[in-house]
Structures are given as C-alpha cells and as structure tokens.
Write a protein that holds these residues in place. Structure first.
Motif, PDB file in Angstrom:
ATOM      1  N   GLY A 186      34.570  42.043  41.632  1.00 21.87           N
ATOM      2  CA  GLY A 186      35.981  41.715  41.469  1.00 21.87           C
ATOM      3  C   GLY A 186      36.416  41.815  40.020  1.00 21.87           C
ATOM      4  N   GLY A 187      35.561  41.341  39.099  1.00 19.47           N
ATOM      5  CA  GLY A 187      35.881  41.438  37.678  1.00 19.47           C
ATOM      6  C   GLY A 187      36.021  42.878  37.228  1.00 19.47           C
ATOM      7  N   TRP A 188      35.176  43.736  37.773  1.00 19.25           N
ATOM      8  CA  TRP A 188      35.224  45.163  37.427  1.00 19.25           C
ATOM      9  C   TRP A 188      36.459  45.831  38.039  1.00 19.25           C
ATOM     10  CZ3 TRP A 188      32.949  49.198  40.995  1.00 19.25           C
ATOM     11  CH2 TRP A 188      33.148  50.476  40.486  1.00 19.25           C
ATOM     12  N   VAL A 189      36.649  45.647  39.358  1.00 19.01           N
ATOM     13  CA  VAL A 189      37.750  46.318  40.056  1.00 19.01           C
ATOM     14  C   VAL A 189      39.111  45.863  39.526  1.00 19.01           C
ATOM     15  CG1 VAL A 189      38.923  46.583  42.279  1.00 19.01           C
ATOM     16  CG2 VAL A 189      36.423  46.738  42.155  1.00 19.01           C
ATOM     17  N   PHE A 190      39.325  44.544  39.523  1.00 14.43           N
ATOM     18  CA  PHE A 190      40.639  44.041  39.113  1.00 14.43           C
ATOM     19  C   PHE A 190      40.848  44.138  37.604  1.00 14.43           C
ATOM     20  CE2 PHE A 190      40.268  42.151  43.329  1.00 14.43           C
ATOM     21  CZ  PHE A 190      41.549  42.364  43.829  1.00 14.43           C
ATOM     22  N   GLY A 191      39.752  44.039  36.835  1.00 16.11           N
ATOM     23  CA  GLY A 191      39.870  44.233  35.385  1.00 16.11           C
ATOM     24  C   GLY A 191      40.312  45.642  35.058  1.00 16.11           C
ATOM     25  N   SER A 192      39.738  46.606  35.769  1.00 15.89           N
ATOM     26  CA  SER A 192      40.132  48.007  35.558  1.00 15.89           C
ATOM     27  C   SER A 192      41.587  48.245  35.963  1.00 15.89           C
ATOM     28  CB  SER A 192      39.216  48.946  36.364  1.00 15.89           C
ATOM     29  OG  SER A 192      37.890  48.881  35.890  1.00 15.89           O
ATOM     30  N   ILE A 193      41.980  47.654  37.101  1.00 22.00           N
ATOM     31  CA  ILE A 193      43.372  47.790  37.550  1.00 22.00           C
ATOM     32  C   ILE A 193      44.322  47.200  36.510  1.00 22.00           C
ATOM     33  CG2 ILE A 193      45.068  47.013  39.270  1.00 22.00           C
ATOM     34  CD1 ILE A 193      42.774  47.100  41.343  1.00 22.00           C
ATOM     35  N   ALA A 194      43.981  46.012  35.996  1.00 22.79           N
ATOM     36  CA  ALA A 194      44.838  45.341  35.019  1.00 22.79           C
ATOM     37  C   ALA A 194      44.979  46.148  33.734  1.00 22.79           C
ATOM     38  CB  ALA A 194      44.282  43.954  34.705  1.00 22.79           C
ATOM     39  N   ASP A 195      43.889  46.765  33.290  1.00 23.96           N
ATOM     40  CA  ASP A 195      43.931  47.552  32.050  1.00 23.96           C
ATOM     41  C   ASP A 195      44.586  48.912  32.240  1.00 23.96           C
ATOM     42  OD1 ASP A 195      42.740  45.623  30.414  1.00 23.96           O
ATOM     43  OD2 ASP A 195      40.720  46.240  30.978  1.00 23.96           O
ATOM     44  N   LYS A 196      44.533  49.429  33.468  1.00 26.08           N
ATOM     45  CA  LYS A 196      45.105  50.755  33.724  1.00 26.08           C
ATOM     46  C   LYS A 196      46.570  50.695  34.164  1.00 26.08           C
ATOM     47  CE  LYS A 196      40.763  53.044  35.079  1.00 26.08           C
ATOM     48  NZ  LYS A 196      40.750  54.114  34.069  1.00 26.08           N
ATOM     49  N   VAL A 197      46.893  49.805  35.100  1.00 27.61           N
ATOM     50  CA  VAL A 197      48.253  49.815  35.672  1.00 27.61           C
ATOM     51  C   VAL A 197      49.026  48.528  35.433  1.00 27.61           C
ATOM     52  CG1 VAL A 197      47.582  51.449  37.459  1.00 27.61           C
ATOM     53  CG2 VAL A 197      47.495  49.010  37.955  1.00 27.61           C
ATOM     54  N   GLY A 198      48.403  47.512  34.852  1.00 28.73           N
ATOM     55  CA  GLY A 198      49.145  46.316  34.492  1.00 28.73           C
ATOM     56  C   GLY A 198      48.521  45.021  34.984  1.00 28.73           C
ATOM     57  N   ARG A 199      48.697  43.959  34.168  1.00 28.38           N
ATOM     58  CA  ARG A 199      48.161  42.640  34.517  1.00 28.38           C
ATOM     59  C   ARG A 199      48.856  42.104  35.777  1.00 28.38           C
ATOM     60  NH1 ARG A 199      45.356  44.853  30.458  1.00 28.38           N
ATOM     61  NH2 ARG A 199      45.692  43.944  28.387  1.00 28.38           N
ATOM     62  N   LYS A 200      50.178  42.300  35.845  1.00 29.68           N
ATOM     63  CA  LYS A 200      50.978  41.770  36.951  1.00 29.68           C
ATOM     64  C   LYS A 200      50.509  42.313  38.305  1.00 29.68           C
ATOM     65  CE  LYS A 200      55.670  42.295  38.739  1.00 29.68           C
ATOM     66  NZ  LYS A 200      57.046  42.724  38.451  1.00 29.68           N
TER      67      LYS A 200
END
Length: 432
Positions: A70-84
């Motif tokens: 989860g840290g990897w998947v959602f961390g990557s999403i947050a850094d690529k497409v946004g924290r929100k």
C-alpha cells in the motif's frame, strides 16, 4: 509551474479535511483490534481464549504485510498524480474492507471460508492503511506553514488515535447501554464495521473536495520518470534507512501501549473487558490531546530533542513500567502506568510524520515516507500482539518487555546520529 499561494483558510480547511479522512480510515482499522475479544470465537472456534486471540492477532499481523504494498502503490500515485487522489482512493478501499467484515458469515455457517474472507478483508484494509500513512503525512506536512509544521502534522496521530478512541467509544456504548455480552459475541460485533463503512462514504466526500498541495503543484514540470519511482527513491539511501531506524522502536512501543494493551489488561492483569476498555479509552483520549502539545514544542526546540527523550526514557523505563503493570490489581494504578508510557511515546508519535516528510524531496516524498515506514511497521508494529501473546503462551511474557527495550535502544542510536530535520528540511526547498 507555480500556482497562487494557498490562503490560511484553505490551509486550515485542507488540514481539517485530511485529518477527518485519516480518522475514519484508522477507526476502520482499529475496530478490528477493539472487537477481536468478541468475534474471535466466530472465526476460530473450539479453542481457549489465548489461542483464539493469537489466531485473530495473526490475521491482524498479516494485514500489516499488505502495508508496504500500500505504501508503494499509493505513494507512487500521490507523487505522480496528486496527494488528493491517492487519499480518496485509499479511503474507498478501506470502506470495502469494513463492509466485507460486517457481512462475513461465521465459521459455523460457512466453515473455513469464514476466516479466509476475514483475511481477505484485512488484506484490503492493510493495503489502504499502508497507503494512508505516507500520503496523509506528506499532505499535512506540505499544507502546514513553515513555523507550524510540527503542530499541524501532529494531527495525523490525533486522528489516528481518535480512530481508535471512536472504536473503543462504540464498544463502550454497546457494552454499557445497548447489548449484553452474549449479544455482542453473537452478532453485535458486526455493528462497528457497518458504522465504519458508512463513515468511509463521508470521508470520501470530504477528500474529494480537498485542495492539492503547493509542493505537488510546483513539481508538475518535473520529469515523470523521477516522480514516485523506487529507482528515484533508492538515490536517497540515508533517508530511507533513517525512516526505518526512527520508526522501529516507536511503532513497537505505540502498538504495545495502544492496540495490544486492551488484551494485556484482560489476559495478564485480569481486569474485566469493560474495565480494560474504559482504561484504554481514557488514556488514549489524553494521549491524543498530548500530540499537538508535543508537536508545537518541536516547532520551538526542534524534532531531535523529543526523539531523544523518547529513546532514552523508553530504553530505561519500559521493563519497569510493564512489570509493574503486570503485577497490579488496581484500575487506577494500571491507568497511571499506561499514561506514563504514553507520555514517553508521545516524543515519537507527535512528530514522526513531519520528520519523515522533511527527509525527502517533493517528487518522491509520499513514497519515501510511506514505503520504508510501512515495511518497518509490518515487521515490528504488526507483529507486536502476536509476539507478546506467544511469549505469554510459553510462560516467558517478560521477554517481550526486553524485546521492546532493545528495539527502542536501536532507534535511540539512530536519533543520536541524525540531524534535526527542522533545521535541515527538504520541505523548505519546495517553497512551502
């Protein structure tokens, strides 16, 4: 690409919105731990209480194994497409996990499928919480003004503890006012998971209306190959190892005195379930209130003194505190001993989010905060209950106290060697 500065009103609204979403996520996560004493027999029948709790704690620990993913998947999403967007997706996944637990039939009804569905639900929830920590820590740290980062980011643990408080509050209401113990064990334990699924819909709405951080918006021009990738993250080995080291002792102490403590009071101190729930509720409420106090203090004196205080006191006092607690018969004495431990742990919990966020640049911050933290929590925090119960089963419960002490000592060595992130913050380079 720069955007217009975020106003104070937008900043406060974002921090409140992000924190409330965080609270709902952690309520869903902790409802499992709080109600395990009631539903463990529904999924693992025909065994004694300690064995049932060990099986249930085992699934709790397995849920932690999904947290690094989860840290990897959602961390990557947050850094690529946004924290929100990442925070919105994580709360949606948590809602599904809670609903699955609420609706899963018992072992008596569907046999081995019951614990398998329970396991699946915890895997979903582990994935969600694994992403939640890194993304919300990053979001709150980036939304805070420079001189208030410790204070505002401390609300991550206010709401994290608040989620546990709500779970215990629901339990107290059900215990004292609505249901008998027999009803709780038969079907009443499902109620908190239904509540969690409903609250997640509220959190989903709040998060869909959040303001994105300046730090992310200002990095939109950064090459995509650098944003949220493990390859880019590995260029910061010192920061990665620092996150592991500073988390190790803190997460084990936190899960011992919060998640596991309710079971410890029932299983070792031999208080009633109702007494242990009440002690846990009051001590956690005070613990939550302490977080902004310690966070605000770190904005004045720095992060490192608080971490050193936790490391030194935790190393010296863990064994005496837990030994005294295991031998007490008084509710009041148990409360004060737990409270003393939680005050010490506040030196870690109140500022660990901002310390980690201050170690990494914006393009890999959510991943950098979330992934190494989740790996460490999976190994040490997530197994705390299981290891404690195993030591108790073999008649050597005091070995667990030494285990906690050794882990805190390791973190103390890390704290001693690190710079104060308040004075060397990567957030300052984002124009935050």
């Amino acid at each position: 690409m720069n955007t217009s500065p975020i106003t104070s009103g937008q900043r406060i609204k974002a921090i409140i919105g992000g924190s409330i979403g965080n609270l709902v996520e952690w309520y869903d996560w902790y409802a499992y731990a709080a109600f395990a004493i009631y539903f463990s027999h529904s999924f693992f029948p025909d065994s004694d209480l300690n064995a049932q709790l060990m099986n249930t704690a085992g699934i709790f620990a397995v849920g932690f194994l999904m947290r690094p993913i989860g840290g990897w998947v959602f961390g990557s999403i947050a850094d690529k497409v946004g924290r929100k967007k990442a925070m919105t997706l994580s709360v949606l996944l948590m809602s599904f996990g809670s609903l699955l637990i609420a609706l899963t039939p018992t072992y008596q009804s569907i046999g081995i499928l019951a614990p398998m569905l329970l396991l699946l639900a915890r895997l979903f929830q582990g994935l969600s919480v694994g992403g939640e920590y890194g993304v919300s820590a990053t979001y709150l740290s980036e939304m805070a003004s420079e001189n208030r980062r410790g204070f505002y980011s401390s609300f991550q643990y206010v709401t994290l503890i608040g989620g546990q408080l709500i779970a215990l509050g629901v339990q107290l209401i059900l215990q004292k006012l609505i249901l008998t113990e027999a009803q709780l064990e038969e079907w009443g334990w499902r109620i908190p998971f239904v509540i969690g699924a409903i609250l997640s819909v509220v959190a989903l709405y709040l998060r869909s209306n959040l303001h994105e951080t300046e730090a992310f918006e200002n990095k939109k021009g950064t090459g995509e190959q650098k944003k949220g990738t493990v390859k880019e993250l590995l260029k910061h080995p010192k920061a990665l190892l620092t996150v592991v080291g500073l988390t190790l002792g803190g997460t084990l102490a936190f899960y011992t005195y919060t998640t596991y403590m309710q079971k410890f009071l029932v299983n070792t101190v031999h208080l009633t379930k109702e007494q242990s729930t009440l002690i846990s509720f009051v001590s956690l409420f005070i613990f939550a209130c302490l977080q902004p106090v310690f966070g605000g203090l770190s904005d004045r004196i720095g992060r490192r003194p608080l971490l050193l205080g936790f490391g030194i006191l935790g190393t010296l006092l863990t064994i005496p505190l837990l030994t005294a607690l295991s031998n007490t018969t008084s509710m009041l004495a148990a409360f004060f001993l737990i409270m003393a431990a939680l005050i010490i742990v506040s030196g870690y919990t109140s500022i660990n989010a901002v310390v980690k966020a201050e170690l990494f640049p914006a393009e890999i911050r959510a991943l950098g905060v979330g992934l190494p933290y989740a790996l460490t929590v999976a190994v040490f925090g997530g197994t705390a209950e299981y290891i404690a119960l195993w030591f108790k089963q073999i008649g050597s419960e005091h070995y667990f106290y030494w285990y906690i002490t050794g882990c805190i000592l390791f973190s103390l060595i890390v704290y001693s060697g690190m710079k104060d992130t308040k004075e060397n913050s990567a957030l300052d380079k984002d124009g935050v």
